[in-house]
Enzyme design. Structure first.
Site, mmCIF file in Angstrom:
data_model
loop_
_atom_site.group_PDB
_atom_site.id
_atom_site.type_symbol
_atom_site.label_atom_id
_atom_site.label_comp_id
_atom_site.label_asym_id
_atom_site.label_seq_id
_atom_site.Cartn_x
_atom_site.Cartn_y
_atom_site.Cartn_z
ATOM 1 N N GLU A 10 24.519 47.996 30.466
ATOM 2 C CA GLU A 10 24.193 48.906 29.364
ATOM 3 C C GLU A 10 23.721 48.040 28.203
ATOM 4 O OE1 GLU A 10 23.984 52.064 29.711
ATOM 5 O OE2 GLU A 10 25.010 52.177 31.656
ATOM 6 N N HIS A 58 25.076 55.756 26.598
ATOM 7 C CA HIS A 58 26.285 55.011 27.005
ATOM 8 C C HIS A 58 27.515 55.294 26.147
ATOM 9 C CE1 HIS A 58 25.464 52.321 23.646
ATOM 10 N NE2 HIS A 58 24.300 51.954 24.166
ATOM 11 N N HIS A 153 26.757 57.161 30.842
ATOM 12 C CA HIS A 153 26.407 56.049 31.714
ATOM 13 C C HIS A 153 27.342 54.889 31.370
ATOM 14 C CE1 HIS A 153 22.311 57.258 33.334
ATOM 15 N NE2 HIS A 153 22.672 58.255 32.547
ATOM 16 N N ASP A 158 28.445 53.045 37.116
ATOM 17 C CA ASP A 158 27.124 53.134 37.735
ATOM 18 C C ASP A 158 26.971 52.136 38.880
ATOM 19 O OD1 ASP A 158 26.574 55.112 35.971
ATOM 20 O OD2 ASP A 158 24.916 54.118 34.955
#
Length: 242
Positions: A10, A58, A153, A158
């Site tokens: 991220e 995020h 996310h 992920d």
């Protein structure tokens, strides 16, 4: 067999070259297509704000990241964990670009100098499903991978989802192969079987299956500009019969 590391990041934004930074790194290890539990997960203080659009993705606020270590402080740990592994990344160019920039800032060599290979699952998915949506979310839905707890996310989450997607994407490559990598002893000799003694049933395709097959060929025709190999083989077969 090389280690497989499924990796995701991220970031504060979309451009490493314009100063955006990595704020989270998530890695999960696969060996013999199984999760080993030897994972890596770090948050980093990027010393800058996240762009508004990135923050919506995020949810990692500046306050949350303020007391986290800087990437350079953990860079050697990252290098040693990834060393010699094959990296599995979705849209690999993005994550590799950011990680290489962070490594450069830390005075370390780029990924290509210490990892075995980088495999892009986005490129794999586009080859298998041309013309379809191939985002991580779309692939999770296609393969029935549960992502119900994914509000934001997150690099670790992920990476875990991508590991499941990767196994599904590559399952066909291994389905007909015997796993010779196990350490279990072989008991007795393998006896040959004469398959001529078996009568195999022939199952004809249903109208629904034929329609789905025709639709898939149409998509392949479009993406290959009329060069679908299956149609060429089919035509040759018909000519041979005639």
């Amino acid at each position: 067999m090389s280690r497989l590391i499924v990796l995701d990041t991220e970031t504060t934004g979309l451009s490493a070259e314009n100063g955006d930074r990595v704020i989270e790194l998530g890695c999960v290890e696969l060996f013999n297509r199984k999760l080993t539990g030897n994972d890596l997960h770090f948050y980093f203080n990027p010393e800058r704000e996240s762009h508004e659009d990135a923050l919506k993705v995020h949810g990692l606020t500046t306050d949350f990241l303020r007391d986290k270590p800087k990437f350079a402080a953990l860079a050697n740990d990252v290098v040693e964990y990834l060393r010699g592994a094959e990296l599995i990344i979705h849209n690999a160019a993005f994550d590799v670009g950011f990680l290489n920039k962070e490594l450069e800032l830390a005075g370390l060599p780029p990924l290509r100098e210490f990892v075995a290979e980088v495999t892009d699952t986005l490129a794999m998915a586009k080859a298998v499903y041309p013309g379809k949506r191939n985002s991580l979310d779309a692939l999770c839905d296609r393969f029935g991978v549960d992502r119900s707890n994914r509000t934001f996310h997150g690099a670790k989450l992920d990476a875990q989802l991508l590991a499941d997607v990767y196994i599904n994407l590559t399952r066909g490559q291994d389905a007909l192969l015997i796993d010779v990598s196990t350490n279990e002893p072989t008991i007795g000799a393998v006896e040959a079987v004469d398959l001529r003694s078996f009568v195999l049933p022939v199952l004809m395709a249903t109208e629904h299956e034929l329609a789905a097959h025709s639709d898939l060929l149409g998509q392949l025709d479009k993406s290959s500009k009329g060069q679908t190999l299956f149609r060429q083989i089919d035509v040759q077969g018909q000519n041979a019969v005639a």
